[in-house]
Design a protein around this motif. Sequence first.
Motif, PDB file in Angstrom:
ATOM      1  N   ILE A 184      39.737  49.186  69.542  1.00 33.16           N
ATOM      2  CA  ILE A 184      40.010  47.695  69.336  1.00 33.16           C
ATOM      3  C   ILE A 184      40.709  46.943  70.983  1.00 33.16           C
ATOM      4  CG2 ILE A 184      41.295  45.917  68.245  1.00 33.16           C
ATOM      5  CD1 ILE A 184      41.285  48.045  65.739  1.00 33.16           C
ATOM      6  N   VAL A 226      44.418  50.397  69.767  1.00 34.84           N
ATOM      7  CA  VAL A 226      44.588  49.161  69.860  1.00 34.84           C
ATOM      8  C   VAL A 226      45.097  48.923  71.503  1.00 34.84           C
ATOM      9  CG1 VAL A 226      45.774  47.010  69.152  1.00 34.84           C
ATOM     10  CG2 VAL A 226      45.289  48.754  67.355  1.00 34.84           C
ATOM     11  N   SER A 229      45.105  44.328  72.656  1.00 37.31           N
ATOM     12  CA  SER A 229      44.439  43.251  71.926  1.00 37.31           C
ATOM     13  C   SER A 229      45.850  42.805  70.875  1.00 37.31           C
ATOM     14  CB  SER A 229      43.733  44.180  70.743  1.00 37.31           C
ATOM     15  OG  SER A 229      42.428  44.503  71.364  1.00 37.31           O
ATOM     16  N   VAL A 232      46.403  42.386  64.836  1.00 35.86           N
ATOM     17  CA  VAL A 232      45.848  43.436  64.362  1.00 35.86           C
ATOM     18  C   VAL A 232      46.301  43.961  62.990  1.00 35.86           C
ATOM     19  CG1 VAL A 232      44.687  45.784  64.535  1.00 35.86           C
ATOM     20  CG2 VAL A 232      44.923  44.359  66.547  1.00 35.86           C
ATOM     21  N   ILE A 266      48.803  52.307  70.071  1.00 34.39           N
ATOM     22  CA  ILE A 266      48.968  50.927  70.337  1.00 34.39           C
ATOM     23  C   ILE A 266      49.467  50.686  71.595  1.00 34.39           C
ATOM     24  CG2 ILE A 266      49.892  48.731  69.355  1.00 34.39           C
ATOM     25  CD1 ILE A 266      50.017  50.265  66.713  1.00 34.39           C
ATOM     26  N   ALA A 270      49.276  45.590  73.956  1.00 37.80           N
ATOM     27  CA  ALA A 270      48.770  45.080  72.660  1.00 37.80           C
ATOM     28  C   ALA A 270      50.204  44.395  71.895  1.00 37.80           C
ATOM     29  CB  ALA A 270      48.485  46.313  71.726  1.00 37.80           C
ATOM     30  N   VAL A 273      51.125  43.498  65.771  1.00 39.84           N
ATOM     31  CA  VAL A 273      50.502  44.500  64.849  1.00 39.84           C
ATOM     32  C   VAL A 273      51.324  44.805  63.631  1.00 39.84           C
ATOM     33  CG1 VAL A 273      49.406  46.679  64.931  1.00 39.84           C
ATOM     34  CG2 VAL A 273      49.282  45.220  67.153  1.00 39.84           C
TER      35      VAL A 273
END
Length: 442
Positions: A184, A226, A229, A232, A266, A270, A273
């Motif tokens: 991701i 991740v 990003s 999420v 992550i 990122a 989340v």
Amino acid sequence: MRTRIWHAHARASLVGCTALVLGLTGTLAHAHSPARPHARDLGRETLPAGDGWGSEGAGTTGGAAATAAQVHTVTTWAGFKAALQAGGDAPKIIKIRGVIDPVAEGCASFQAPGYDFDAYLEKYSPENWGLDTDLSGEPADSPEGLRAASAAAQDAAIKVNVPADTTIVGVGKGAGIRGGSLQIKGVDNVILRNLTIEAPLDCFPQWDPTDTDTGAWNSEYDAVVVYGSTHVWVDHNTLTDGRYPDGTLPTYFGRTYQQHDGLLDIVRGADHVTVSWNSVEDHDKTMLIGNSDSAGATDTGKLKVTLHHNRFEGVVERAPRVRFGQVDSYNNHFVVTEEQAYGYTFGVGASSQLYASDNAFSLPAGVSAAKTLKKWSEAPLTAENNYVNGRKTDLIAVHNAEIPAETLRSGAGWTPTLRTKVDPPRAVPGIVDGRAGAGKVR
């Protein structure tokens, strides 16, 4: 640009509608028509308002706005890869039925012509190669060059990029991914739910003679990463080493032939989340939030992550290890088994702001609550109202008393507000153990 703006408006509308439904009914499941109790569609569900950092701003709606043409049910890895690419940037829902496996034909299917593992061991053994020189200069036709070519073939086969505005969801209780790596990466608005995800097994780890005084085997591939990003939601999945726990891995050159990397990392800026109601099982390096002490330019002010109502059992370390981020961990159940290796649960890293409260720990005799925290860098944290074996325990005080060389400071400097119901920590094992993981979405 117009399409992207429409997506943003659609997401905002979905979040607003979800908030309204929650206000009226108190549960997302009731957002569906009461006249059709069996019409629930996990692919259309969105992260509820106020449910962790993933709900910040526009919230996380994944592919809920997908048209009927962009709803795909897949039963093979090839079908899954095709569905990820279908429709370009349009929102999409991908439903996985059964188990899909990019390594179903075995590691041998990735081997470059001429690759021979026994020849690799012979050439690079400490007796023949020593421990002072790495393998980076080896030619393409050397055992290392052939290993690298084989590894590149596996990399291309098992990694997939998940696009923005996508929901990936398992159908029923038996859906899963074995040996794939979900990337991701650099996108916004992704949901991953109701899947059993078996960590990729690196078929071709690299020997590094210079890693520690005795050398080490290094592996690639996170189950889920991740990377840069935003928005999420990872919910009700089972993440595990599955058929290949570390305890079954062989030993070469006196070191474990490590074939696993992370389960859920992550990293790289990122942000926003939410990780909820997952069962995380039998793994070593479990979860990194922030992957480098030197990534301040990328990570400062980001890596906002919420972990709640997850069950961690049989994990050695990194549940999670945190750098930079404002990480909220509450109502999780951490289970350390008698037979497992155990390092720590929460890793306190560079500039981290960890807020860990209302969690439950089940520790066997001989494992002190002091080990639940590990100091990697000077950074304060909040750890309050946590229970160990049913008793309220000040984790920081116990840690500092037993491990004074790693004295931790209390006070993360912020207080989480994006929380849904906070359950009493004594009740967490009973609540979480029966509801966390794939096949248990209510």
